[in-house]
Design a protein around this motif. Structure first.
Motif, mmCIF file in Angstrom:
data_model
loop_
_atom_site.group_PDB
_atom_site.id
_atom_site.type_symbol
_atom_site.label_atom_id
_atom_site.label_comp_id
_atom_site.label_asym_id
_atom_site.label_seq_id
_atom_site.Cartn_x
_atom_site.Cartn_y
_atom_site.Cartn_z
ATOM 1 N N GLU A 438 0.833 -1.207 0.000
ATOM 2 C CA GLU A 438 0.000 0.000 0.000
ATOM 3 C C GLU A 438 0.869 1.261 0.000
ATOM 4 O O GLU A 438 0.528 2.262 -0.641
ATOM 5 C CB GLU A 438 -0.918 -0.005 1.223
ATOM 6 N N LYS A 439 2.008 1.195 0.722
ATOM 7 C CA LYS A 439 2.914 2.351 0.747
ATOM 8 C C LYS A 439 3.496 2.596 -0.644
ATOM 9 O O LYS A 439 3.567 3.743 -1.128
ATOM 10 C CB LYS A 439 4.021 2.088 1.760
ATOM 11 N N GLN A 440 3.913 1.491 -1.300
ATOM 12 C CA GLN A 440 4.500 1.610 -2.640
ATOM 13 C C GLN A 440 3.472 2.182 -3.632
ATOM 14 O O GLN A 440 3.790 3.057 -4.441
ATOM 15 C CB GLN A 440 4.992 0.245 -3.100
ATOM 16 N N GLN A 444 3.678 5.732 -5.683
ATOM 17 C CA GLN A 444 3.560 5.798 -7.156
ATOM 18 C C GLN A 444 2.472 6.786 -7.563
ATOM 19 O O GLN A 444 2.669 7.598 -8.465
ATOM 20 C CB GLN A 444 3.240 4.398 -7.701
ATOM 21 N N LEU A 445 1.296 6.710 -6.879
ATOM 22 C CA LEU A 445 0.201 7.625 -7.219
ATOM 23 C C LEU A 445 0.578 9.071 -6.912
ATOM 24 O O LEU A 445 0.238 10.008 -7.669
ATOM 25 C CB LEU A 445 -1.060 7.239 -6.435
ATOM 26 N N VAL A 491 -5.533 9.777 -4.619
ATOM 27 C CA VAL A 491 -4.293 9.766 -3.838
ATOM 28 C C VAL A 491 -4.614 9.731 -2.349
ATOM 29 O O VAL A 491 -3.997 8.992 -1.569
ATOM 30 C CB VAL A 491 -3.436 10.993 -4.194
ATOM 31 N N GLU A 492 -5.597 10.557 -1.926
ATOM 32 C CA GLU A 492 -5.981 10.593 -0.513
ATOM 33 C C GLU A 492 -6.543 9.246 -0.050
ATOM 34 O O GLU A 492 -6.272 8.779 1.063
ATOM 35 C CB GLU A 492 -7.015 11.703 -0.278
ATOM 36 N N ILE A 493 -7.376 8.622 -0.900
ATOM 37 C CA ILE A 493 -7.939 7.302 -0.545
ATOM 38 C C ILE A 493 -6.830 6.283 -0.355
ATOM 39 O O ILE A 493 -6.833 5.481 0.600
ATOM 40 C CB ILE A 493 -8.935 6.838 -1.635
ATOM 41 N N ASN A 499 -2.319 4.097 5.663
ATOM 42 C CA ASN A 499 -2.366 4.358 7.112
ATOM 43 C C ASN A 499 -3.084 3.214 7.848
ATOM 44 O O ASN A 499 -2.679 2.820 8.945
ATOM 45 C CB ASN A 499 -3.088 5.679 7.377
ATOM 46 N N GLN A 500 -4.146 2.728 7.253
ATOM 47 C CA GLN A 500 -4.863 1.605 7.876
ATOM 48 C C GLN A 500 -3.967 0.373 7.982
ATOM 49 O O GLN A 500 -3.947 -0.314 9.017
ATOM 50 C CB GLN A 500 -6.120 1.267 7.072
ATOM 51 N N GLU A 501 -3.238 0.073 6.908
ATOM 52 C CA GLU A 501 -2.342 -1.083 6.932
ATOM 53 C C GLU A 501 -1.192 -0.859 7.920
ATOM 54 O O GLU A 501 -0.682 -1.801 8.527
ATOM 55 C CB GLU A 501 -1.791 -1.375 5.535
ATOM 56 N N GLU A 502 -0.767 0.422 8.067
ATOM 57 C CA GLU A 502 0.281 0.758 9.040
ATOM 58 C C GLU A 502 -0.210 0.436 10.454
ATOM 59 O O GLU A 502 0.513 -0.151 11.274
ATOM 60 C CB GLU A 502 0.635 2.249 8.924
ATOM 61 N N GLN A 503 -1.464 0.805 10.760
ATOM 62 C CA GLN A 503 -2.032 0.499 12.079
ATOM 63 C C GLN A 503 -2.146 -1.013 12.293
ATOM 64 O O GLN A 503 -1.868 -1.526 13.378
ATOM 65 C CB GLN A 503 -3.422 1.148 12.200
#
Length: 909
Positions: A438-440, A444-445, A491-493, A499-503
């Protein structure tokens, strides 16, 4: 009924859950369902019919084959349909019966058919109850619903063109099934059967009336002639007159029979008196002979009595001797009884002596046994002390077992903690991978968005105006807008996803650390417990040692329990033996006392026996001999006494019998005199002569009575059947007219059902022509052929088309393919209008038309769509199922069904 939402899940070609919201098409009134062949366009309508009635629309589709072959094993198969009816919303859900793979393990499982209906605050479940409620709500069944809401692919062509080579007219069968006119055919059949039954009953009554007439036994020539001529009225009049004549003759013969009966009684009386006279004479003679015999017998009995009287003195002497012998016998009886009792007493004394000796021996043996048991019981206290020592050892072993079991539980807890740790570590690695992806994607976006912003800003630059980024007014080479630039929202989505995956990653990391610490703590505790419980040995060695010691303790305690039980038994037996010895001592004293009394009684009886013997004669025989002598003398005395008494009785009986016979003889003399006075000397006819005349008269009376009754019964039967015949003829007058009217025997050769079908068909043609004139630009109009050119055709439902360009009528088979489609479509729409109008105000505000538009040219297609749009303007929603490309351009509201190798999907435009 207006459709709102249909949901299909794992249904037919649809592998997933698909939904169609019909509410978005209510405003436009018409929509197109399009897609490749076999994609599942018609399946949407199938879902509606199955949801409502548990049936599918196609004739080749089966309810048991509705589950999608593309569906996942965990996906349930069902259809859910929400509709509006009379301003009330309903939701019905059904699942068919289907076989699917088990969600767990191998094999298959069968899901049963289910149904549920919701409206207001009510919920109805069960296939049968839901079917009944839907029928009640919509007021129509499945067949009528299909006729009103679906014009199926190719079926409406059968209304226009009929194949004459087929025996069954398809147009007639379609209309019969739609309007259910079979009931009118049943009326025809019932009317015909009623008329035939009445005709057959009248024929049967005519036949029975002829039979009744044949049963009348006439004799006159006039009656026979009338019967041959068929003049039943004259025949019955003559028969009645003959019956009256027979009745008069019968009456005369009855009177003669009564006279003969009285004469026969007189003859019989005289014959009886003669027989009685002979009988009395015979009886008198027998009595005289009996009296003579009685006098002779009386003399013999008197002589025998005299002989017995001479023996009387001798019998008295024998009687006195017998009395003296009976006294001796009584004395001897007493001696015998004393001797018998003396012997019994002696025997009892000996038995008591033996039992006393035996009792004394038993007492000695029991005293020895009691002494042995008391010595053995001295060892019992030692046993209790040893048992207490082994019980302490048993408790010590149980404590060690509990420690080993606690250690085992601790090891198993560790296995569970390690498994949870492994699972947490896997979750951590997966969360880490998702976070990185998700970060990658976000980076990219973000990069594409930033690059694209330059092109977006450059597009708004103008010469001699400053750039918002660099401030330059010259723009020699502006950036171009890149293709595929993401929006800021995208991009915001993606940033939120990252962020969700980070949590999620941080939570997984924290959980893995916590579980790792728990495993470390467990290992420390386990090592400490192992040292305390096992020492230098292994758990298996310690367990084996505990098991061995536990078995040893168990064996020792079992052995001691056996010894305790043995001591308990010995103690009980010792107490019982002591009690028994006390009872034996009492019994010994009782035996001694009884023996003393018996000895004294024996001596007393010996003295009594000697005293009785001294009072008897010295030469007297024994008791049995004296008893025999007494019995013999008593028997002789009794015999003489019996003979004397019997002779006395016989003499009295002879005297009484003699007096009785003398009295009877006097009575017979009187009877003889009375009978002679009753006999007459007048000659009377013989009894046989009277009987012969009476028999002939009786036979004639029976013949006359039988003929009269047969005539009366036959006439009554004839008259009854004639009355029934008149009533049936009245009924047949009405039933016959109805039969001819409804079964085609009328001026137009029309049967009842044909007439009803013609009326329906005329209404259909009228409704169809309103649209056909529009679709054909006023050129064509359909007519039912009134006159049949072929006399073999009797359906009266053939149609022809009036061509206003030529002003002539011609066969509908002469229409081109496109013209045939338009005419057939108008017929089908007209049929739908008529069915709904005859359905009693039923509201079905939807109509599906399946295929058939491919044969139309551009203009005809345009006209067809316009006509269907006018239908939608009346409040109905029209759904066209077709893959014709031109329809996509003419109808904006579309449902597109996409077909793939993994199942179909619904896309809405």
């Amino acid at each position: 009924m207006k459709p709102l939402i249909i949901t299909l899940c794992a249904w037919g070609p649809y592998a997933q859950k698909e939904q169609v919201d019909f509410r978005q098409y209510h405003s436009s009134g018409i929509f197109l369902i399009t897609g490749p062949t076999g994609s599942g366009k018609t399946t949407i309508f199938d879902g509606i019919t199955y949801a409502l009635y548990g049936e599918v629309s196609g004739s080749v589709r089966s309810k048991d084959s509705l589950r999608s072959d593309f569906a996942d094993r965990n996906m349930d198969t069902y259809v859910e349909f929400t509709f509006l009816h009379k301003n009330k919303e309903y939701m019905v859900r059904r699942s068919p019966r289907y076989v699917r793979p088990k969600k767990r393990g191998e094999g298959t499982v069968t899901a049963n058919e289910q149904a549920m209906l919701k409206y207001d605050d009510q919920v109805i479940t069960g296939v049968g109850r839901v079917n009944e409620k839907i029928q009640e709500i919509l007021s129509i069944g499945y067949r009528q619903f299909k006729q009103l809401s679906m014009i199926a692919q190719g079926e409406f062509q059968k209304l226009l063109i009929v194949d004459d080579s087929k025996k069954v007219n398809e147009r007639v069968e379609i209309l019969r099934n739609i309007f259910q006119t079979q009931i009118y055919e049943k009326v025809q059949i019932l009317a015909g059967e009623k008329a035939r039954n009445l005709r057959n009953q009248i024929k049967e009554l005519n036949f029975k009336m002829e039979e009744a007439a044949d049963m009348i036994p006439v004799e006159s020539t006039d009656a026979k002639d009338a019967r041959k001529k068929g003049d039943l009225s004259s025949f019955l009049t003559i028969a009645k007159a003959e019956r009256k004549k027979w009745q008069e003759e019968e009456k005369e013969l009855e009177e003669e029979q009564q006279k003969l009966e009285r004469l026969l009684l007189i003859v019989k009386q005289q014959e009886e008196w003669k027989l009685q006279l002979e009988k009395i004479k015979e009886e008198k003679e027998q009595i005289e002979q009996k009296l003579k015999w009685l006098q002779q017998e009386k003399g013999q009995r008197a002589q025998r009595l005299q002989e017995l009287e001479g023996q009387k003195e001798e019998q008295e002497k024998k009687k006195r001797q017998l009395q003296e012998m009976e006294q001796w016998l009584e004395q001897l009886q007493k001696v015998v009884e004393v001797e018998s009792e003396e012997k019994k007493i002696q025997i009892q004394a000996e038995e008591h002596k033996e039992q006393l000796e035996k009792l004394q021996n038993d007492m000695e043996q029991k005293k020895e046994q009691l002494h042995k048991w008391k010595i053995e019981l001295l060892e019992e206290p030692k046993l209790f002390s040893e048992e207490a020592r082994w019980m302490i050892e048993k408790e010590r072993i149980q404590q060690e077992k509990n420690q080993l079991e606690g250690l085992l539980r601790k090891e198993r807890e560790g296995e569970i903690l390690e498994a949870k740790l492994l699972e947490a570590q896997k979750d951590y690695l997966r969360a880490k991978d998702r976070r990185e992806k998700e970060k990658q994607t976000y980076e990219q976006l973000q990069a594409l968005f930033q690059d694209g912003m330059a092109g977006i800003l450059a597009a708004g630059l103008k010469e001699n105006e400053p750039c918002p980024v660099c401030g330059s007014k010259n723009h020699p080479k502006t950036a171009e807008i890149a293709h595929g630039v993401p929006s800021k929202e995208q991009v915001e989505i993606q940033k939120k996803r990252w962020n969700q995956e980070e949590q999620s990653f941080l939570k997984a990391l924290s959980l893995a650390k916590g579980r790792k610490e728990a495993v470390g703590q467990w290992k420390k505790q386990l090592d400490q417990e192992r040292k305390e419980v096992l020492g230098q040995t292994t758990r298996e060695e310690r367990q084996q040692e505990v098991i061995r010691r536990e078995k040893e303790v168990h064996d020792k305690l079992s052995e001691m329990n056996k010894k305790k039980k043995a001591f308990a038994v010995i103690g009980t037996k010792s107490r019982q033996l002591e009690t028994s010895l006390e009872e034996y001592s009492k019994e010994e004293q009782t035996y001694k006392e009884r023996y003393q009394k018996l000895s004294e009684r024996a001596m007393e009886l010996s003295g009594i026996r000697k005293t009785l013997g001294a009072s008897l004669p010295k030469d007297i025989p024994d008791y049995e001999t004296v008893q025999g002598m007494v019995n013999k003398e008593q028997e002789r005395l009794n015999t003489w006494q019996h003979q004397w008494e019997q002779e006395q009785d016989n003499m009295q009986k002879l005297l009484q019998e003699e007096r009785a016979h003398s009295a009877v003889l006097d009575e017979k003399e009187k009877q003889l005199k009375a009978v002679k006075e009753n006999l007459t000397e007048e000659r009377l006819p013989l009894k046989t002569e009277i009987e012969d005349v009476r028999r002939k008269n009786k036979e004639r009376i029976q013949i006359l009575h039988g003929k009269g009754k047969q005539t009366q019964d036959a006439i009554r039967s004839f008259q009854d059947k004639n009355e029934k015949k008149k009533k049936l003829e009245d009924q047949y007058g009405i039933a016959g007219d109805v039969d001819q009217l409804v079964n085609g025997k009328n001026s137009r050769s029309l049967k009842f059902e044909q007439y009803v079908l013609m009326a329906y068909f005329d209404d259909i043609l009228k409704a169809a022509n309103q649209r056909l004139l529009i679709m054909s630009n006023g050129r064509y109009e359909l007519y039912r052929i009134e006159e049949l050119s072929d006399g073999r055709k009797k359906n009266h439902l053939d149609i022809e088309v009036l061509d206003y360009y030529t002003g002539k009528k011609r066969s509908v088979k002469s229409l081109s393919g496109g013209e045939s489609f338009k005419a057939a479509l108008c017929l089908a729409l007209g049929l739908s209008d008529v069915v709904q109008s005859y359905a009693g105000g039923i509201q079905i505000e939807m109509l599906f038309i399946d295929e058939g538009f491919g044969s139309l040219d551009e203009e005809s297609l345009e006209q067809a769509v316009e006509v269907l749009k006018t239908l939608s303007g009346t409040g109905r929603t029209i759904g066209i199922i077709s893959h014709v490309v031109e329809l996509k351009e003419k109808i904006e509201a579309q449902i597109i069904v996409e077909k793939s190798s993994t199942g179909s999907k619904i896309k809405k435009l």
